[in-house]
Enzyme design. Structure first.
Site, short mmCIF file in Angstrom:
data_model
loop_
_atom_site.label_atom_id
_atom_site.label_comp_id
_atom_site.label_asym_id
_atom_site.label_seq_id
_atom_site.Cartn_x
_atom_site.Cartn_y
_atom_site.Cartn_z
N CYS A 139 35.58 5.63 3.45
CA CYS A 139 36.73 5.08 4.18
C CYS A 139 37.92 6.04 4.17
O CYS A 139 38.81 5.94 5.02
CB CYS A 139 37.16 3.75 3.56
SG CYS A 139 35.81 2.59 3.55
N HIS A 164 44.23 1.58 5.44
CA HIS A 164 42.82 1.33 5.74
C HIS A 164 42.62 -0.18 5.83
O HIS A 164 43.11 -0.94 4.99
CB HIS A 164 41.96 1.93 4.61
CG HIS A 164 40.54 1.51 4.66
ND1 HIS A 164 39.78 1.56 5.82
CD2 HIS A 164 39.70 1.01 3.70
CE1 HIS A 164 38.57 1.13 5.57
NE2 HIS A 164 38.49 0.79 4.30
N ASN A 169 36.16 -4.04 8.79
CA ASN A 169 36.29 -2.73 8.12
C ASN A 169 35.39 -1.72 8.84
O ASN A 169 34.17 -1.87 8.85
CB ASN A 169 35.85 -2.92 6.65
CG ASN A 169 35.97 -1.65 5.83
OD1 ASN A 169 36.16 -0.56 6.36
ND2 ASN A 169 35.84 -1.80 4.53
O1 UT7 Z 1 36.45 -0.13 2.50
C1 UT7 Z 1 36.18 0.27 1.20
C2 UT7 Z 1 36.93 -0.49 0.21
N1 UT7 Z 1 36.50 -1.85 0.21
C3 UT7 Z 1 37.25 -2.76 -0.31
O2 UT7 Z 1 38.32 -2.46 -0.74
C4 UT7 Z 1 36.72 -4.15 -0.37
C5 UT7 Z 1 37.19 -4.79 -1.64
N2 UT7 Z 1 36.69 -6.14 -1.93
C6 UT7 Z 1 36.94 -7.21 -1.16
O3 UT7 Z 1 37.50 -7.13 -0.10
C7 UT7 Z 1 36.58 -8.57 -1.73
O4 UT7 Z 1 36.21 -8.43 -3.09
C8 UT7 Z 1 35.42 -9.29 -0.98
C9 UT7 Z 1 35.93 -9.77 0.37
C10 UT7 Z 1 34.26 -8.36 -0.80
C11 UT7 Z 1 34.97 -10.52 -1.77
O5 UT7 Z 1 36.07 -11.39 -2.03
P1 UT7 Z 1 36.31 -11.95 -3.49
O6 UT7 Z 1 37.46 -12.87 -3.41
O7 UT7 Z 1 36.41 -10.78 -4.42
O8 UT7 Z 1 35.01 -12.80 -3.73
P2 UT7 Z 1 33.93 -12.68 -4.91
O9 UT7 Z 1 33.09 -11.48 -4.72
O10 UT7 Z 1 34.60 -12.85 -6.24
O11 UT7 Z 1 33.04 -13.95 -4.63
C12 UT7 Z 1 33.60 -15.29 -4.73
C13 UT7 Z 1 32.53 -16.29 -4.32
C14 UT7 Z 1 31.17 -16.06 -5.00
O12 UT7 Z 1 30.61 -17.33 -5.30
P3 UT7 Z 1 30.69 -17.95 -6.79
O13 UT7 Z 1 30.01 -16.96 -7.67
O14 UT7 Z 1 32.16 -18.07 -7.08
O15 UT7 Z 1 29.98 -19.26 -6.65
C15 UT7 Z 1 30.34 -15.41 -3.93
O16 UT7 Z 1 28.96 -15.63 -4.11
O17 UT7 Z 1 32.27 -16.20 -2.91
C16 UT7 Z 1 30.86 -16.07 -2.69
N3 UT7 Z 1 30.65 -15.29 -1.48
C17 UT7 Z 1 30.61 -15.83 -0.24
N4 UT7 Z 1 30.71 -17.12 0.18
C18 UT7 Z 1 30.64 -17.30 1.52
C19 UT7 Z 1 30.52 -13.95 -1.37
N5 UT7 Z 1 30.38 -13.60 -0.08
C20 UT7 Z 1 30.43 -14.75 0.65
C21 UT7 Z 1 30.36 -15.03 2.01
N6 UT7 Z 1 30.48 -16.31 2.41
N7 UT7 Z 1 30.21 -14.07 2.94
#
Ligand code: UT7
Length: 332
Positions: free
Chosen positions: A113, A254, A284
């Site tokens: 990125c 970004h 993204n």
């Molecule tokens: O471009 C390069 C750099 N990239 C970034 O900077 C991306 C950085 N990360 C992020 O943007 C975020 O961490 C994400 C958007 C990827 C994820 O958001 P989060 O708030 O960190 O969610 P999480 O990974 O902690 O997951 C929370 C919950 C989980 O369920 P449980 O374990 O709490 O029951 C996941 O399984 O959300 C669940 N989950 C989803 N639910 C519905 C993960 N993906 C999805 C989904 N739809 N697509």
């Protein structure tokens, strides 16, 4: 002689992929995607459209807006993690051929990125050293080719697209690419990774069966590191140049996640109207995200010649960077 950001161009593929569409593909929902990421939509290239096709269309626009003839471009740098071909030829060489530009320095860089900011840094060094006169830099991605559409934790995030810019020369500091800082920490190499297909884990049936050719991300860990690193990096470049957020016309980060942009923007005290946001529209798009955002702001009539842009980026590697750049497209 200073390097100068002379023009911008972008290309967005036709096919739209909405959050509702993704609900049909994986166990996700519009509300979760919007709340956690700010993404509403992304665009996906056709099967027969490759990264170089997207890059070529963005580059044509950037060159036309620079007022230069194609023959005046003496280097092409393409930042991408989704090159047309594995290893060779470079996507930059393929784009040069599509543009009809011969006998030019052309190569790809891999900084995920952060690729566009890294490419801008190389172009600045080329021009300020006198080695090159006009450098075409491109950020282009067909991320749909490396996204696993059975993995809901990543497939909702990414889209395809391309952005390009012509970096030329100017004698005026107020038309310059003022400062750039790029950095990395390979200790976090597994935070964003495509584990299969490289020399460590060459293409095999096992790679395909285990979906190792696709992008994997430790989202939550990456998120926390991104907010802290970007805040520090942007503070550093502003302090180094004796500036504060009030000196900047547009903060163009970004576009990975609205929450990251919002957190960094608040910590740095940028008012809402100065923060360029395209993450809802495009998702993204990795190396393409910053030039696509610059192009959006230019085409909407907001970005004008002389405006000071603050770019900041974070991605696989891990890599990151920030840049203070005067927009110097003459017709804006
Ligand atoms: O471009 C390069 C750099 N990239 C970034 O900077 C991306 C950085 N990360 C992020 O943007 C975020 O961490 C994400 C958007 C990827 C994820 O958001 P989060 O708030 O960190 O969610 P999480 O990974 O902690 O997951 C929370 C919950 C989980 O369920 P449980 O374990 O709490 O029951 C996941 O399984 O959300 C669940 N989950 C989803 N639910 C519905 C993960 N993906 C999805 C989904 N739809 N697509």
């Amino acid at each position: 002689m200073y390097a100068s950001f002379k023009s911008i161009g972008a290309y967005v593929p036709q096919k739209r992929l909405t959050n509702k569409d993704l609900e049909e593909i994986v166990d996700t929902n519009d509300e979760w995607i919007k709340q956690r990421t700010g993404i509403e939509n992304r665009f996906i290239a056709d099967e027969d459209e490759s990264t170089s096709d997207l890059a070529y269309k963005a580059a044509e626009k950037a060159i036309a807006r620079s007022g230069l003839a194609k023959e005046e471009i003496d280097a092409i740098i393409c930042a991408t993690i989704t090159p047309d071909f594995f290893c060779m030829p470079s996507t930059a060489c393929v784009v040069a051929d599509k543009l009809g530009i011969k006998y030019v320095t052309a190569f790809d860089i891999s900084a995920a990125c952060s690729g566009f900011v890294y490419a801008l840094n190389i172009a600045k060094a080329f021009i300020e050293s006198g080695l090159k006169k006009n450098v075409l830099i491109i950020g282009a991605e067909k991320l749909s080719a490396i996204v696993d559409y059975t993995d809901r934790t990543t497939c909702v995030l990414f889209g395809d697209g391309a952005g390009a810019a012509v970096i030329g020369a100017s004698e005026l500091l107020e038309e310059s690419v003022l400062d750039i800082h790029t950095s990395s920490d390979g200790a976090y190499q597994d935070f964003l990774i495509t584990p299969g297909g490289g020399s460590q884990n060459p293409c095999s049936q096992k790679v395909i069966d285990e979906h190792l050719q696709f992008l994997k991300m430790k989202g939550n860990e990456t998120f926390k590191l991104a907010v802290n690193t970007l805040t520090k990096d942007v503070t550093r470049i502003l302090q180094k140049n004796d500036m504060t957020s009030t000196d900047v016309d547009y903060f163009i980060p970004h576009q990975a996640n609205f929450r990251i942009i919002d957190a960094v923007g608040r910590k740095l005290k940028f008012p809402q109207e100065k923060i360029v946001l395209t993450v809802a529209k495009y998702g993204n798009t990795s190396a393409a995200s910053i030039p696509m955002a610059i192009n959006d702001w230019y085409e909407s009539g907001k970005l004008k010649q002389g405006d000071l842009m603050l770019l900041d980026t974070f991605g696989g590697g891990l890599t990151w960077g920030s840049a203070l750049v005067y927009f110097n497209q003459k017709d804006s």
